[in-house]
Design a protein around this motif. Structure first.
Motif, PDB file in Angstrom:
ATOM      1  N   CYS A  24       1.362  -1.189   0.344  1.00 56.73           N
ATOM      2  CA  CYS A  24      -0.266   0.140   0.236  1.00 56.73           C
ATOM      3  C   CYS A  24       1.139   1.566  -0.101  1.00 56.73           C
ATOM      4  O   CYS A  24       2.114   1.820   0.867  1.00 56.73           O
ATOM      5  CB  CYS A  24      -0.641   0.059   0.895  1.00 56.73           C
ATOM      6  SG  CYS A  24      -1.981   1.489   1.589  1.00 56.73           S
TER       7      CYS A  24
ATOM      8  N   ALA B  91      -1.034   3.937   0.294  1.00 62.23           N
ATOM      9  CA  ALA B  91      -1.015   5.417   1.255  1.00 62.23           C
ATOM     10  C   ALA B  91      -1.647   6.612  -0.066  1.00 62.23           C
ATOM     11  O   ALA B  91      -1.911   7.531   0.533  1.00 62.23           O
ATOM     12  CB  ALA B  91      -0.509   5.819   2.012  1.00 62.23           C
ATOM     13  N   CYS B  92      -2.285   6.179  -1.108  1.00 65.87           N
ATOM     14  CA  CYS B  92      -2.573   7.255  -1.837  1.00 65.87           C
ATOM     15  C   CYS B  92      -4.021   7.453  -1.712  1.00 65.87           C
ATOM     16  O   CYS B  92      -4.885   8.697  -1.668  1.00 65.87           O
ATOM     17  CB  CYS B  92      -2.476   6.791  -3.361  1.00 65.87           C
ATOM     18  SG  CYS B  92      -3.281   5.314  -3.554  1.00 65.87           S
ATOM     19  N   TYR B  93      -5.089   6.551  -0.978  1.00 63.21           N
ATOM     20  CA  TYR B  93      -6.475   6.604  -0.471  1.00 63.21           C
ATOM     21  C   TYR B  93      -7.144   6.976  -1.636  1.00 63.21           C
ATOM     22  O   TYR B  93      -8.806   7.002  -1.807  1.00 63.21           O
ATOM     23  CB  TYR B  93      -6.466   8.504   0.339  1.00 63.21           C
ATOM     24  CG  TYR B  93      -5.878   8.107   1.266  1.00 63.21           C
ATOM     25  CD1 TYR B  93      -6.177   7.374   2.237  1.00 63.21           C
ATOM     26  CD2 TYR B  93      -5.030   8.733   1.816  1.00 63.21           C
ATOM     27  CE1 TYR B  93      -5.556   6.679   3.667  1.00 63.21           C
ATOM     28  CE2 TYR B  93      -3.518   8.446   3.214  1.00 63.21           C
ATOM     29  CZ  TYR B  93      -4.477   7.170   4.052  1.00 63.21           C
ATOM     30  OH  TYR B  93      -3.096   7.136   4.849  1.00 63.21           O
ATOM     31  N   SER B  94      -6.949   6.805  -2.985  1.00 64.25           N
ATOM     32  CA  SER B  94      -7.543   6.759  -4.121  1.00 64.25           C
ATOM     33  C   SER B  94      -8.350   5.776  -4.179  1.00 64.25           C
ATOM     34  O   SER B  94      -9.763   5.407  -4.907  1.00 64.25           O
ATOM     35  CB  SER B  94      -6.587   6.087  -5.412  1.00 64.25           C
ATOM     36  OG  SER B  94      -5.883   6.480  -5.742  1.00 64.25           O
ATOM     37  N   CYS B  95      -8.732   4.827  -2.874  1.00 63.73           N
ATOM     38  CA  CYS B  95      -9.460   3.651  -3.018  1.00 63.73           C
ATOM     39  C   CYS B  95     -10.872   4.069  -2.122  1.00 63.73           C
ATOM     40  O   CYS B  95     -11.745   3.600  -2.497  1.00 63.73           O
ATOM     41  CB  CYS B  95      -9.203   2.755  -1.799  1.00 63.73           C
ATOM     42  SG  CYS B  95      -8.122   2.519  -0.492  1.00 63.73           S
ATOM     43  N   GLY B  96     -10.562   5.913  -1.852  1.00 67.30           N
ATOM     44  CA  GLY B  96     -12.340   5.725  -1.378  1.00 67.30           C
ATOM     45  C   GLY B  96     -13.014   6.579  -2.724  1.00 67.30           C
ATOM     46  O   GLY B  96     -14.277   6.219  -2.645  1.00 67.30           O
TER      47      GLY B  96
ATOM     48  N   CYS C 116      -8.695  -0.951  -5.621  1.00 73.61           N
ATOM     49  CA  CYS C 116      -6.802  -0.838  -5.032  1.00 73.61           C
ATOM     50  C   CYS C 116      -6.816   0.449  -6.578  1.00 73.61           C
ATOM     51  O   CYS C 116      -7.059  -0.712  -7.061  1.00 73.61           O
ATOM     52  CB  CYS C 116      -6.279  -1.596  -4.640  1.00 73.61           C
ATOM     53  SG  CYS C 116      -4.810  -1.598  -4.663  1.00 73.61           S
TER      54      CYS C 116
ATOM     55  N   CYS D 180      -7.738  -2.051   3.303  1.00 76.46           N
ATOM     56  CA  CYS D 180      -7.736  -0.535   3.432  1.00 76.46           C
ATOM     57  C   CYS D 180      -8.150   0.075   2.657  1.00 76.46           C
ATOM     58  O   CYS D 180      -8.986   0.917   2.612  1.00 76.46           O
ATOM     59  CB  CYS D 180      -5.941   0.334   2.750  1.00 76.46           C
ATOM     60  SG  CYS D 180      -6.460   1.804   2.937  1.00 76.46           S
ATOM     61  N   SER D 181      -8.527  -1.087   1.264  1.00 79.28           N
ATOM     62  CA  SER D 181      -9.596  -0.609  -0.105  1.00 79.28           C
ATOM     63  C   SER D 181     -11.065  -0.874   0.052  1.00 79.28           C
ATOM     64  O   SER D 181     -11.367  -0.833  -1.105  1.00 79.28           O
ATOM     65  CB  SER D 181      -9.034  -1.244  -0.889  1.00 79.28           C
ATOM     66  OG  SER D 181      -9.291  -2.326  -1.236  1.00 79.28           O
TER      67      SER D 181
ATOM     68  N   LYS E  39     -14.595  -0.860   1.325  1.00 80.54           N
ATOM     69  CA  LYS E  39     -15.122  -0.367   2.061  1.00 80.54           C
ATOM     70  C   LYS E  39     -16.460  -0.891   2.251  1.00 80.54           C
ATOM     71  O   LYS E  39     -17.432  -0.069   3.119  1.00 80.54           O
ATOM     72  CB  LYS E  39     -15.318   1.040   1.457  1.00 80.54           C
ATOM     73  CG  LYS E  39     -14.032   1.683   1.162  1.00 80.54           C
ATOM     74  CD  LYS E  39     -13.313   2.321   2.462  1.00 80.54           C
ATOM     75  CE  LYS E  39     -12.158   2.913   1.311  1.00 80.54           C
ATOM     76  NZ  LYS E  39     -10.499   2.608   2.103  1.00 80.54           N
TER      77      LYS E  39
END
Length: 205
Positions: free
Chosen positions: A47, A49-54, A59, A102-103, A105
């Motif tokens: 990972c 930690a780009c947070y694009s998965c939000g 991912c 992380c990815s 939700k």
């Protein structure tokens, strides 16, 4: 009911695979569907930690992790098995789990988790603790066995000689099956626990 098993070993005929296969026998006896995915032989980056998965709901690195995400959502339980190299889960297993948890939700509350560590000698308990943190972070009950979930073996097939370790795997699978079935009954009768909106504070404030 369905269990997803992740095998973090890079070897096709691995001691980790033997440990998970022992659990699979019990799950099948309990009428639980099992799917095992081996990830240790795949090229998986960590990972960033780009947070694009939000926004993407997946991912940004489109590999086995996104495939696992769909299977994880559909499963009632997750078993993660890993070989122990340097007193912890191997790097590929950690990369997969970091990105998977992380990815994704979707609500993981009351999906049952179980960790399995396989080592020549030491490092099993540290790895066991490491893996369980993924489950407890996500509101997943942790299935327990009769000891810390570990099997010993170095050379191919040696895990089968660990009678106590293999018994631990069978006990863990029976306990996990009971827990999943009990939760299923509880959800029908009582529903899931109420969840408050998440509160996050930074240590510097």
């Amino acid at each position: 009911m369905k269990v997803l098993m992740i095998n973090g070993s890079p070897r096709k005929e691995s001691n980790t695979g033997l440990a998970l296969a022992e659990m699979e026998k019990i799950f099948q006896q309990e009428g639980i569907e099992v799917e095992t995915v081996q990830v240790g032989d795949q090229d998986v980056r960590g990972c960033v930690a780009c947070y694009s998965c939000g926004q993407r709901k997946a991912c940004v690195f489109d590999d086995v992790v996104n495939e696992l995400a769909v299977k994880f959502q559909q499963a009632d339980g997750l078993v993660v098995g890993t070989p122990v190299y340097y007193a912890s889960a191997n790097a590929t297993t950690v990369a997969v789990l970091d990105r998977l948890f992380c990815s994704t939700k979707f609500d993981k509350t009351m999906k049952v988790g179980a960790a399995v560590a396989v080592a020549r000698r030491g490092g099993i308990t540290a790895t066991f603790d490491q893996l369980n943190k993924y489950f407890t972070f996500s509101g997943m009950p942790v299935a327990s066995g009769q000891y810390w979930n570990g099997v010993h073996g170095r050379l191919t097939g040696e895990a089968a000689q660990d009678d106590e370790g293999m018994q631990q795997m069978r006990t863990l699978a029976r306990n996990m099956a009971f827990l999943m079935k009990s939760i299923q009954l509880g959800k029908r009768e009582f529903g899931l626990p109420e969840r408050e909106p998440a509160v996050q504070t930074n240590m510097i404030r």
